[in-house]
Write an enzyme that holds these catalytic residues in place. Structure first.
Site, PDB file in Angstrom:
ATOM      1  N   ASP A  82       0.617   9.160  15.754  1.00 42.86           N
ATOM      2  CA  ASP A  82      -0.388   8.917  14.711  1.00 42.86           C
ATOM      3  C   ASP A  82      -1.204   7.674  15.042  1.00 42.86           C
ATOM      4  OD1 ASP A  82      -1.822   9.418  12.401  1.00 42.86           O
ATOM      5  OD2 ASP A  82      -0.399   8.417  11.077  1.00 42.86           O
TER       6      ASP A  82
ATOM      7  N   GLY B 158       1.038   8.524   3.657  1.00 41.58           N
ATOM      8  CA  GLY B 158       1.532   9.883   3.549  1.00 41.58           C
ATOM      9  C   GLY B 158       3.043   9.975   3.581  1.00 41.58           C
TER      10      GLY B 158
ATOM     11  N   GLY C 112       0.817  -1.205   0.000  1.00 38.78           N
ATOM     12  CA  GLY C 112       0.000   0.000   0.000  1.00 38.78           C
ATOM     13  C   GLY C 112       0.848   1.251   0.000  1.00 38.78           C
TER      14      GLY C 112
ATOM     15  N   LYS D   2       8.869  -0.134   4.678  1.00 38.96           N
ATOM     16  CA  LYS D   2       8.306   1.181   4.366  1.00 38.96           C
ATOM     17  C   LYS D   2       9.395   2.016   3.709  1.00 38.96           C
ATOM     18  CE  LYS D   2       5.108   3.447   6.370  1.00 38.96           C
ATOM     19  NZ  LYS D   2       4.200   4.171   7.309  1.00 38.96           N
TER      20      LYS D   2
END
Length: 539
Positions: free
Chosen positions: A138, A26, A23, A44
């Site tokens: 977050d 941001g 996926g 990531k």
């Protein structure tokens, strides 16, 4: 589910073979990869616009070092990272399981017992994260994964590197999701730094969302939501019982009024009443079980035992952060009951493959085990018995004793004369006496010199050339006046020595050439200036 690789996707990142795309977010893209030993991991990859920013790379490296210290039993363990790669990347363990956001989207609000167990699982993760000196920044339903073995919280801590890189952060832009941001993240005039309490606020919003299917401050736009967070009480209709009271406390506007993660756990365990007949754990037949932190072969991936962190001060629930060496989670053992039946087929629907929305930066499947899973957060050192003598360091860290800030490497002491410019001296004058004022897991450092009434606290001052010095400042918590203490060793008299860190600006250092104290951002470079606390009597 994962997508196949797209044109332009990397086939390899360092030692990791990229298998599929999981996926985008941001901060970058996430890939499923295979490590050299065949282990599945999530990688990531940071957006290319950050790749050539040295400030970002340094902050990214520091945040990764902190994140590595979080015990992995309720989070996705940080496996590897390369901030110098082009582009930089982060590797974490891969966990199969949908996110809380996906479960609620597909099935609606959860039942009371399920919500309570999710509240416990996330609070347990926050206790571990905060105990390692990390702030999530977050926390949201998409970052709460429901794995077969229990809750996993992902994406913790790393947002700091992005948020603090000023040239890539537009005015008034912060990293996070508006619906789960605490008031202090929108309005700096509230006078509270962004700390662990911001994660507690997000916890409250996540639990309310799990129970009701909506955010307690939902507005028609991000701006409207932010205004509701700043000015309106939360909408908790549909959430009842003791959990409602805990969520309401977590969603207080004033960060100082919110409970700590440890206090949340205490409240949740009391509400669960595992030994009685009325709590969710009792209804599901759960039994408190003490389970040690994962060892080699488990989800801990054989992490070695690490040294203990700084002592816990005398305030209830307070946590003293080490940078970057603190590993202790809590000074007491907390038995946390999380019925695994709530996280198995009942929520997962028997699926064994990850869902795309829930697999962004996740971890390896948990090993099979009994129907009831319990986690214990334990410090690396034994808790003191009630009869043990009180460590004077604890009293100094709690702000109950006056102290000298002794610069170990030069055998001198800090002082703050009435003119407001920090100096070093022999520690004999009244301008060398300070007291630590706890602020969450950090501190303000206040002079007790009666001649300094206007600006008695230490703060960071940055000049037009980017140089950063310590000066007298108003005693108001801010990015410039709040410091962390990281235990580094002992001085020549056997006293514990600390590095003094400001999250925004860097580490307090001594310059042998200029013969002055200054602030320097070090990344993961070693600290060469340490301080010991010398007791100078009660405040």
């Amino acid at each position: 589910m994962s997508d196949g690789l797209r044109p332009g996707d990397p086939a390899r990142l360092g030692a990791y073979e990229v298998v599929a795309r999981l996926g985008d977010g941001g901060m970058g893209s996430v890939f499923l990869a295979r490590s050299p030993d065949g282990r599945r991991v999530a990688v990531k990859v940071v957006r290319s616009e950050f790749a050539h920013d040295e400030e970002f790379r340094g902050r990214f490296r520091s945040e990764v070092n902190r994140a590595r210290q979080v015990p992995p039993f309720c989070t996705a363990e940080v496996v590897d990272a390369d901030p110098d790669h082009n582009p930089p990347y982060l590797v974490v363990e891969y966990v199969e399981g949908p996110s809380l956001a996906q479960v609620i989207r597909e099935r609606g609000p959860l039942g009371a017992a399920q919500v309570h167990s999710i509240a416990v699982g996330v609070a347990t993760a926050l206790t571990a994260i905060h105990g390692a000196g990390v702030i999530h920044r977050d926390l949201k339903p998409a970052n709460v994964l429901i794995a077969p073995g229990g809750i996993k919280v992902i994406d913790f801590g790393i947002a700091r590197a992005f948020e603090a890189t000023s040239q890539h952060t537009r005015t008034n832009q912060v990293v996070g999701t508006v619906s789960y941001m605490a008031p202090e993240r929108f309005d700096a005039t509230l006078g509270r730094p962004v700390g662990p309490a911001a994660d507690i606020f997000a916890w409250g919003a996540v639990v309310a969302h799990a129970a009701t299917g909506r955010n307690p401050f939902a507005g028609d736009s991000p701006t409207a939501t932010a205004m509701r967070i700043l000015t309106q009480p939360p909408d908790l209709a549909g959430l009842g019982g003791p959990l409602r009271e805990l969520v309401a406390r977590a969603l207080e506007k004033d960060s100082a009024a919110r409970p700590t993660a440890r206090e949340l756990l205490d409240g949740l365990l009391t509400a669960a009443d595992p030994g009685g007949a009325g709590g969710p754990a009792a209804r599901l037949g759960a039994t408190p079980t003490a389970v040690v932190l994962p060892a080699a072969g488990g989800t801990g991936q054989g992490r070695p035992t690490m040294p203990p962190g700084p002592a816990t001060a005398g305030r209830t629930g307070s946590r003293r952060r080490g940078w970057p060496t603190m590993l202790g989670v809590t000074a007491a053992v907390i038995a946390v009951v999380v019925p695994a039946s709530l996280f198995g087929p009942k929520l997962l629907g028997g699926r064994s493959t990850p869902e795309r929305a829930g697999s962004t930066v996740t971890g390896s499947p948990a090993p099979s085990g009994p129907a009831t899973t319990a986690s214990v957060l334990a410090s690396r050192t034994p808790a003191a018995s009630p009869s043990a003598s009180v460590d004077p360091t604890d009293a100094m860290l709690a702000g109950k004793r006056r102290i000298l800030l002794h610069v170990v490497e030069i055998d001198r002491d800090l002082s703050l004369p009435s003119h407001g410019e920090l100096e070093v001296g022999n520690g004999t004058g009244k301008d060398a006496l300070f007291v630590l004022e706890p602020v969450g897991i950090d501190y303000m450092i206040k002079s007790v010199n009666p001649e300094i009434a206007h600006r008695p606290c230490l703060g960071v001052k940055r000049d037009g050339e980017g140089n950063k010095d310590l000066v007298g400042a108003e005693c108001r918590p801010s990015d410039a006046t709040v410091f962390a203490l990281s235990r580094e060793g002992r001085d020549d008299k056997g006293r514990t020595s600390y590095a003094i860190l400001n999250d925004e600006y860097g580490v307090v250092q001594w310059s042998p050439t200029k013969r002055e104290i200054y602030i320097e951002f070090l990344g993961d470079a070693p600290v060469d200036t340490t301080f010991s606390l010398v007791d100078r009597g009660a405040v």
